[in-house]
Design an enzyme around this catalytic site. Structure first.
Site, PDB file in Angstrom:
ATOM      1  N   HIS A 100      30.554  52.377  40.501  1.00 52.36           N
ATOM      2  CA  HIS A 100      30.558  50.934  40.277  1.00 52.36           C
ATOM      3  C   HIS A 100      31.289  50.609  38.972  1.00 52.36           C
ATOM      4  O   HIS A 100      31.478  51.484  38.127  1.00 52.36           O
ATOM      5  CB  HIS A 100      29.127  50.395  40.097  1.00 52.36           C
ATOM      6  N   TYR A 101      31.618  49.337  38.787  1.00 54.32           N
ATOM      7  CA  TYR A 101      31.898  48.843  37.433  1.00 54.32           C
ATOM      8  C   TYR A 101      30.875  47.776  37.100  1.00 54.32           C
ATOM      9  O   TYR A 101      30.272  47.154  37.977  1.00 54.32           O
ATOM     10  CB  TYR A 101      33.331  48.331  37.267  1.00 54.32           C
ATOM     11  N   THR A 102      30.655  47.570  35.812  1.00 56.82           N
ATOM     12  CA  THR A 102      29.588  46.661  35.392  1.00 56.82           C
ATOM     13  C   THR A 102      30.021  45.202  35.341  1.00 56.82           C
ATOM     14  O   THR A 102      29.176  44.309  35.439  1.00 56.82           O
ATOM     15  CB  THR A 102      29.074  47.046  33.997  1.00 56.82           C
ATOM     16  N   ASP A 132      33.716  46.380  43.454  1.00 53.24           N
ATOM     17  CA  ASP A 132      33.794  47.448  42.457  1.00 53.24           C
ATOM     18  C   ASP A 132      33.837  48.846  43.083  1.00 53.24           C
ATOM     19  O   ASP A 132      33.281  49.052  44.160  1.00 53.24           O
ATOM     20  CB  ASP A 132      32.619  47.343  41.472  1.00 53.24           C
ATOM     21  N   HIS A 157      31.311  51.220  45.540  1.00 52.93           N
ATOM     22  CA  HIS A 157      30.335  50.217  45.950  1.00 52.93           C
ATOM     23  C   HIS A 157      30.930  49.320  47.038  1.00 52.93           C
ATOM     24  O   HIS A 157      30.250  48.923  47.986  1.00 52.93           O
ATOM     25  CB  HIS A 157      29.916  49.377  44.732  1.00 52.93           C
ATOM     26  N   GLU A 164      27.461  53.693  36.930  1.00 51.93           N
ATOM     27  CA  GLU A 164      28.072  52.432  36.502  1.00 51.93           C
ATOM     28  C   GLU A 164      29.083  52.729  35.390  1.00 51.93           C
ATOM     29  O   GLU A 164      28.811  53.529  34.492  1.00 51.93           O
ATOM     30  CB  GLU A 164      27.013  51.463  35.971  1.00 51.93           C
TER      31      GLU A 164
END
Length: 341
Positions: free
Chosen positions: A111-113, A233, A223, A175
Site C-alpha cells: 500500500h501507500y499511505t 495504491d 491493494h 504500508e
C-alpha cells in the site's frame, strides 16, 4: 518207517502246544511332519526424534520444520508458541508438533499511505486502520513494525483474489509512506514517485517475509489488485518490474510471449471491441487471472477500474482503463505464465 512218522508227528504236536509269544505286526506309519514356525526377524524401528522445543525464560519456541515443504506444510514458529491454560489442567507438548500445518500468512499486500511520515504513524497506530509494517521516507535504516505478524492487521478491507476473500485473514500488509496522487484539470491522476532508498527497504522487507512464509509470486499484490473498484495504491509509479528483475519479488510477464499475443490481437481487435461477447471474454480473462470482476458483457465502471488496476501493476505507461491490444497481450502472457492451480 512207522517210527520215523511217529517222531515227526510228535514233534509237530509239541510245537503246536508250546506257549505262543505275541508277535507285533509291523506296519508303515508315516512320521507326522510338524511345520516349525518361521523366525520373524524384526527390524528395529527407529522413531524419528523430533527436535526439542526451545525454552527461553519460560517462553517456548519451535524453530525447526519437520513437515513436508512440497505440500506447503511447515512447523516452524517464528514467534513464541501460544498455548491454552485451562484451569485445573495441564497442557503438555508430548506429541508436539503435528506435521499437518502451514502458515496463516499466504499473501503480501503493498500500500501507500497518501500521508506524510508523522501522520502515517498516527493514523496507523491510533485509528481503526493498521498494517504490520510501515516503511518511512526519512532516509534512515528503520522499518516500523506496528502489528504482530501472527495477528490480523486492518489493511485490506473488502478484498478478493482468485478463490480467496477477506484477505486481512491471510495476509501481511506493508504500508509505504507516499503522498499518493493529485488530479489535474481534466481529472487525470498524477502520482508521486517513490524514493529509491525507500524501495530498497521495501524490497528487503518483502523478500524476508516471502521467503519465511513461502508466499508464491501470484500472492504478492497491490491493494488496487485486491480491491480495484475502491483503491489505487501503491499506484503506477511503484516499481513492480524492478522488484521482479532485481529481487525476484512478485509477478511479471515474459516479453516474447506478450509479443506473440500482441501480434495476434492487432488483427481485428478494434473491430470487435464493443461486441458483448468480446467484453464478456475480457471480463472472464481478468477474473481467470485473479481479479474480482463479474462478467456481464458491458464496459461498466467496475470493469474499467479493474483494467486500470491491472495497468497500474503491469502496464504503468498508460493506465486509462481501456483494454487495448497491448494490455490484452500482457494479460494473456500472465495467465499463461501463472495459471490457477
Amino acid at each position: 518207517m512207522r517210527k520215523i512218522l511217529y517222531f515227526i508227528g510228535l514233534g509237530t504236536f509239541i510245537l503246536s502246544c508250546a506257549p505262543q509269544k505275541n508277535v507285533k505286526t509291523s506296519s508303515y506309519r508315516p512320521k507326522p511332519t510338524t511345520t516349525q514356525p518361521k523366525t520373524v526377524v524384526k527390524t528395529p524401528t527407529t522413531e524419528k526424534i523430533k527436535p526439542q522445543i526451545t525454552n527461553d525464560r519460560g517462553v517456548e519456541f519451535f524453530t525447526t520444520n519437520i513437515a513436508d515443504p512440497t505440500k506447503n506444510d511447515n512447523t516452524i514458529s517464528y514467534g513464541s508458541i501460544v498455548s491454552a491454560k485451562p484451569t485445573g489442567y495441564k497442557v503438555v507438548k508430548t506429541y508436539f508438533p503435528a506435521i499437518a500445518q502451514n502458515f496463516r500468512q499466504r499473501y503480501l499486500i503493498l500500500h501507500y499511505t497518501a500521508l506524510p511520515d508523522d501522520k502515517s504513524i498516527t493514523v496507523l497506530t491510533q485509528q481503526a486502520v493498521s498494517a504490520h509494517y510501515l516503511v518511512n521516507n526519512t532516509g534512515d535504516n528503520e522499518i516500523y513494525q506496528l502489528v504482530d505478524e501472527n495477528k490480523r492487521s486492518y489493511h485490506a478491507g473488502v478484498s478478493s483474489w482468485r478463490a480467496d476473500k477477506n484477505l486481512n485473514d491471510t495476509s501481511i500488509g506493508i504500508e509505504i509512506v507516499n503522498a499518493g496522487y493529485t488530479a489535474d484539470s481534466i481529472g487525470k491522476r498524477l502520482f508521486v514517485p517513490f524514493n529509491d532508498a525507500q524501495i530498497r527497504k521495501v524490497a528487503a522487507l518483502a523478500k524476508d517475509i516471502i521467503t519465511r512464509y513461502q508466499i508464491p509470486a501470484t500472492n504478492v499484490l497491490a491493494h488496487s489488485d485486491i480491491a480495484p473498484t475502491r483503491k489505487q495504491d501503491p499506484g503506477p509509479l511503484f516499481p513492480w518490474k524492478k522488484l521482479y528483475d532485481e529481487y525476484q519479488i512478485g509477478m511479471w510477464y515474459d516479453e516474447a510471449t506478450k509479443q506473440s499475443y500482441y501480434d495476434l490481437a492487432t488483427v481485428d481487435f478494434a473491430a470487435k471491441y464493443n461486441e458483448p461477447s468480446f467484453i464478456f471474454n475480457v471480463q472472464t480473462q481478468l477474473q481467470k487471472f485473479g481479479y474480482g470482476v463479474e462478467p456481464g458483457g458491458k464496459w461498466d465502471d467496475a470493469t474499467k477500474k479493474t483494467i486500470e488496476a491491472f495497468q497500474y501493476h503491469f502496464r504503468p505507461q498508460n493506465y486509462d482503463g481501456i483494454m487495448d491490444a497491448e494490455t490484452w497481450a500482457i494479460l494473456q502472457a500472465l495467465i499463461q505464465k501463472y495459471p490457477v492451480k
